[in-house]
Write a protein that holds these residues in place. Sequence first.
Motif, short mmCIF file in Angstrom:
data_model
loop_
_atom_site.label_atom_id
_atom_site.label_comp_id
_atom_site.label_asym_id
_atom_site.label_seq_id
_atom_site.Cartn_x
_atom_site.Cartn_y
_atom_site.Cartn_z
N LYS A 23 0.82 -1.21 0.00
CA LYS A 23 0.00 0.00 0.00
C LYS A 23 0.85 1.26 0.00
CE LYS A 23 -3.97 -2.13 2.12
NZ LYS A 23 -4.70 -2.37 3.37
N VAL A 61 2.31 1.75 -3.40
CA VAL A 61 1.35 2.36 -4.35
C VAL A 61 1.20 3.84 -4.08
CG1 VAL A 61 -1.07 2.39 -5.07
CG2 VAL A 61 0.07 0.21 -4.70
N VAL A 96 2.18 6.73 -6.72
CA VAL A 96 1.18 7.70 -7.24
C VAL A 96 1.61 9.12 -6.92
CG1 VAL A 96 -1.21 8.44 -7.06
CG2 VAL A 96 -0.70 6.01 -7.13
N LEU A 97 2.13 9.32 -5.71
CA LEU A 97 2.59 10.66 -5.35
C LEU A 97 3.74 11.10 -6.25
CD1 LEU A 97 2.45 10.57 -1.44
CD2 LEU A 97 1.01 11.89 -2.97
N ASN A 152 2.51 12.09 -9.60
CA ASN A 152 1.95 13.43 -9.59
C ASN A 152 3.04 14.49 -9.55
OD1 ASN A 152 -1.09 13.51 -9.54
ND2 ASN A 152 -0.69 11.91 -8.04
N LEU A 188 4.53 14.74 -12.92
CA LEU A 188 3.66 15.50 -13.84
C LEU A 188 3.77 16.99 -13.58
CD1 LEU A 188 0.54 13.19 -13.76
CD2 LEU A 188 2.03 13.58 -15.70
N MET A 189 3.82 17.32 -12.28
CA MET A 189 3.95 18.73 -11.92
C MET A 189 5.26 19.30 -12.45
SD MET A 189 2.88 19.95 -8.15
CE MET A 189 2.67 18.40 -7.35
N GLN A 216 -0.73 16.04 -20.29
CA GLN A 216 -1.76 17.08 -20.18
C GLN A 216 -2.71 17.00 -21.36
OE1 GLN A 216 0.68 20.56 -19.54
NE2 GLN A 216 -0.54 21.06 -17.74
N ILE A 271 -5.10 14.18 -20.78
CA ILE A 271 -6.15 14.57 -19.82
C ILE A 271 -7.15 15.51 -20.49
CG2 ILE A 271 -6.61 15.87 -17.69
CD1 ILE A 271 -5.46 13.27 -16.94
N VAL A 326 -7.01 1.02 0.30
CA VAL A 326 -6.00 2.07 0.08
C VAL A 326 -5.64 2.22 -1.40
CG1 VAL A 326 -3.65 2.81 0.64
CG2 VAL A 326 -5.06 1.75 2.38
N VAL A 327 -5.40 1.09 -2.06
CA VAL A 327 -4.93 1.15 -3.45
C VAL A 327 -5.96 1.85 -4.34
CG1 VAL A 327 -4.18 -0.22 -5.43
CG2 VAL A 327 -3.57 -0.93 -3.12
N VAL A 333 -6.21 5.57 -3.53
CA VAL A 333 -5.08 6.36 -4.03
C VAL A 333 -5.21 6.56 -5.55
CG1 VAL A 333 -2.59 6.27 -4.41
CG2 VAL A 333 -3.52 5.81 -2.16
N VAL A 334 -5.52 5.48 -6.24
CA VAL A 334 -5.61 5.56 -7.71
C VAL A 334 -6.75 6.48 -8.14
CG1 VAL A 334 -6.07 4.24 -9.81
CG2 VAL A 334 -4.53 3.32 -8.08
N SER A 389 -6.15 10.10 -7.39
CA SER A 389 -5.22 10.71 -8.36
C SER A 389 -5.96 11.05 -9.66
CB SER A 389 -4.09 9.74 -8.64
OG SER A 389 -3.12 10.38 -9.42
N TRP A 446 -6.62 14.75 -11.11
CA TRP A 446 -6.23 15.24 -12.44
C TRP A 446 -7.39 15.98 -13.11
CZ3 TRP A 446 -3.67 9.96 -14.08
CH2 TRP A 446 -2.45 9.82 -13.41
N ILE A 474 -1.41 19.69 -14.50
CA ILE A 474 -1.74 18.33 -14.06
C ILE A 474 -0.74 17.85 -13.01
CG2 ILE A 474 -2.10 15.93 -14.85
CD1 ILE A 474 -4.10 17.92 -16.05
N GLY A 475 -1.29 17.39 -11.91
CA GLY A 475 -0.43 16.85 -10.86
C GLY A 475 -0.60 17.56 -9.53
N VAL A 476 -0.95 18.82 -9.59
CA VAL A 476 -1.04 19.61 -8.35
C VAL A 476 -2.15 19.08 -7.45
CG1 VAL A 476 -1.42 21.90 -7.37
CG2 VAL A 476 -0.14 21.66 -9.49
N GLY A 514 -3.83 16.45 -8.12
CA GLY A 514 -3.65 15.00 -8.09
C GLY A 514 -2.86 14.61 -6.86
N PHE A 515 -1.78 15.31 -6.64
CA PHE A 515 -0.89 15.04 -5.50
C PHE A 515 -1.63 15.29 -4.18
CE2 PHE A 515 2.33 16.19 -2.38
CZ PHE A 515 3.31 15.23 -2.58
N VAL A 541 -4.42 12.84 -3.42
CA VAL A 541 -3.92 11.50 -3.06
C VAL A 541 -3.54 11.47 -1.58
CG1 VAL A 541 -2.01 9.87 -3.39
CG2 VAL A 541 -3.19 10.81 -5.36
N ILE A 542 -2.81 12.47 -1.15
CA ILE A 542 -2.40 12.52 0.27
C ILE A 542 -3.64 12.57 1.17
CG2 ILE A 542 -1.31 14.00 2.02
CD1 ILE A 542 0.87 14.59 0.09
N PHE A 602 -5.62 9.35 1.17
CA PHE A 602 -4.91 8.33 1.97
C PHE A 602 -5.15 8.55 3.46
CE2 PHE A 602 -1.09 6.93 4.26
CZ PHE A 602 -1.12 5.58 3.95
#
Lengths: 269, 157
Positions: free
Chosen positions: A11, A14, A18-19, A22, A25-26, A40, A43, B47-48, B51-52, B55, B59, B69-71, B73-74, B77-78, B81
């Motif tokens: 876990k 994963v 994923v973090l 991200n 990507l940022m 981008q 998306i 959890v998996v 998180v997915v 994210s 996005w 993209i990612g801001v 998303g990040f 995710v946190i 979680f």
Amino acid sequence: MFQSGNQKEQKITVLVLVLFLNLFLMSSSIILKNKRSLFQNVISSFASPFQIGFQKTIDFISFELKHYVFLKDTFDKYYDLKKRITKLKYENYILRKKIEGFGFLKSIEKKFDSFIVTEVISVDNSIPFNSVMINKGSKDGIKKNMVVLNKKVELVGKIVEPITWFTSRVRLVTSNISGVGAYIKDNKLEGLLTGGNNKLCNFNYLIETMPVKVDDLVITSGTDKIFPPYISIGKVVKITKGHLIQEVYVKPFFVEESIKQLIIIKDEK
Amino acid sequence: MKNRIRVLLFVLLFFAQIIINRYINVLTLNIDLLYLIILYISIKKGVVKTVVFASLIGWATDYFTCGIIGVFGFSRVITAFLINEVFRYIDLRKNIFVFLFIAISLAFSNIIANIFLHFIFGYKILLSLVVYQPLLTGFVGMILNIFPKMKKVLNVY
């Protein structure tokens, strides 16, 4: 519930992955400045069809809605104008008649203040040329014996019972139980106009020697105290000389046209 | 059946978000309805998946808000979680806790996103993002949670 160390590790892996994704990507956005990265674009490509579809739907609906509102407004305006035309026609008619017979009208101080425009909702099918039903009733101030005209301000009939809250019945001048005091316009010969449940009315009590000819205009005389004077009824279409009196047939103007819309003279001063 | 309604509800939330983004000038409603989906997934799934999905939805939020993209998303995710870890200690039967839970977690998530936006991309610290949006979203979430039928469909407890 306790999780095994392996599961927990998975876990966390994963989550970290994923973090990192991200963050990657940022950071790609920083490197590329304002240019769009491939991701981008992916998306955007995924989300934009929804937005475009939504936008198009909204545009379509608002466009159709605008059309509908415009048409409704136009229709309302058209209906108002129609009403105004009818009112003006009626006023014009009254004024014209007052001017025409000013001397004769001196004693008549009657004036119609208001009227109701109504629609015919049904026609008496079983007895022809007898009566019609209109969509105005006692809630609109309809009362028995109110005079009913067509759009051209020609006599159609009068209100008779039953008058309900929303509807009322108009007895046509062509009904065999109707009677209207009338003149031959040109020579002021007076008589009683009665219907026969057909297109023609009989002009009664006209002595044989009285000069009447085909196409003479017949108007109301006002002597019956129901119908006001100087309203056009119809014209003479046939004359048969009898022994003492002559049979004069009058064709009311309203039978020539559809009577979808009618005018009821509401108040008489 | 419930599953279908749930999916339909999420799709509706997605389209509602599009509408809000489209008419934000008129509606002046700064709400993140997609966050409610993240919240639900965080509570209901493992959890998996949390998180997915967080994210992915993050996005989408990125696409709708700043375009980087990612801001979100990040940050999502946190937050997702953490929600997944702590939700069992919160009494979600009480609406006020639901409201606070949504508002505080979204505020936390938005603060993380705003830090990135501020320090890396030069955006200002946005009060609307950190305060108004969490409060409004919390309110909407609480309203959704008020109805017993909705509770049944979402099967939160």
